[in-house]
Motif scaffolding. Sequence first.
Motif, PDB file in Angstrom:
ATOM      1  N   ILE A  18       7.966  -3.044  10.557  1.00 15.13           N
ATOM      2  CA  ILE A  18       6.779  -3.470   9.814  1.00 15.13           C
ATOM      3  C   ILE A  18       5.564  -3.246  10.702  1.00 15.13           C
ATOM      4  O   ILE A  18       5.564  -3.609  11.872  1.00 15.13           O
TER       5      ILE A  18
ATOM      6  N   GLU B 126       1.899   8.752   4.212  1.00 11.29           N
ATOM      7  CA  GLU B 126       3.217   8.131   4.166  1.00 11.29           C
ATOM      8  C   GLU B 126       3.573   7.710   5.581  1.00 11.29           C
ATOM      9  O   GLU B 126       3.374   8.474   6.531  1.00 11.29           O
TER      10      GLU B 126
ATOM     11  N   ASP C 109       6.723   3.679   3.202  1.00 14.39           N
ATOM     12  CA  ASP C 109       5.651   3.263   2.294  1.00 14.39           C
ATOM     13  C   ASP C 109       4.533   4.295   2.279  1.00 14.39           C
ATOM     14  O   ASP C 109       4.258   4.954   3.277  1.00 14.39           O
ATOM     15  N   SER C 110       3.876   4.399   1.138  1.00 15.64           N
ATOM     16  CA  SER C 110       2.682   5.230   1.015  1.00 15.64           C
ATOM     17  C   SER C 110       1.479   4.312   0.983  1.00 15.64           C
ATOM     18  O   SER C 110       1.525   3.237   0.382  1.00 15.64           O
ATOM     19  N   VAL C 111       0.412   4.747   1.656  1.00 18.18           N
ATOM     20  CA  VAL C 111      -0.823   3.967   1.666  1.00 18.18           C
ATOM     21  C   VAL C 111      -1.983   4.880   1.306  1.00 18.18           C
ATOM     22  O   VAL C 111      -1.960   6.072   1.596  1.00 18.18           O
TER      23      VAL C 111
ATOM     24  N   LYS D  82       2.897  -2.954   6.035  1.00 12.47           N
ATOM     25  CA  LYS D  82       3.700  -1.908   5.384  1.00 12.47           C
ATOM     26  C   LYS D  82       4.888  -1.551   6.295  1.00 12.47           C
ATOM     27  O   LYS D  82       4.937  -1.921   7.454  1.00 12.47           O
ATOM     28  N   THR D  83       5.809  -0.777   5.754  1.00 13.94           N
ATOM     29  CA  THR D  83       7.003  -0.398   6.504  1.00 13.94           C
ATOM     30  C   THR D  83       7.274   1.093   6.357  1.00 13.94           C
ATOM     31  O   THR D  83       6.612   1.776   5.565  1.00 13.94           O
TER      32      THR D  83
END
Length: 157
Positions: free
Chosen positions: A84, A150, A136-138, A132-133
């Motif tokens: 994370i 990503e 994940d897409s941000v 996020k981990t």
Amino acid sequence: MNKVPMTHQGHAQLQEELRWRTQEERPRIIEAIAEARAHGDLSENAEYHAAKEAQGHNEGRISELEGLLSRADVINVSAMSGDIVKFGATVTLIDEDTEQEKVYQIVGDQEADVKAGKISISSPIARALIGKTIGDSVEVQAPGGARGYEIDDVKFV
């Protein structure tokens, strides 16, 4: 009094700057002021005014550094683990448009240096990544527009 998060490396850099400013720069500026005073009339002495301005800048930075160091919350990043994203994490991102890889470490405001791959905890990209981990897409709202990334890897070194 708000704590200022920073890594051990960032804390050491601030301590070194404080040492340099108090033990090396301050005496040099005092010597420059004394030398300029010896030239006579201070009202039209550019060297004197420049040295006094440098002294004011140096003393201001010393006060700022002392304040930051007194409020420092030094975080031992090497003792952290997991996937994370949080303070201190070194995050590998893949740009969703260009497939280009970028690596950033999330650090305190005072130690941020984008060219060295260190981004501030308060930057838009870090705020988007926190919590996020891997996988994940941000989407990051950057000055140049929205960018999609990503999360490919999270490390604590």
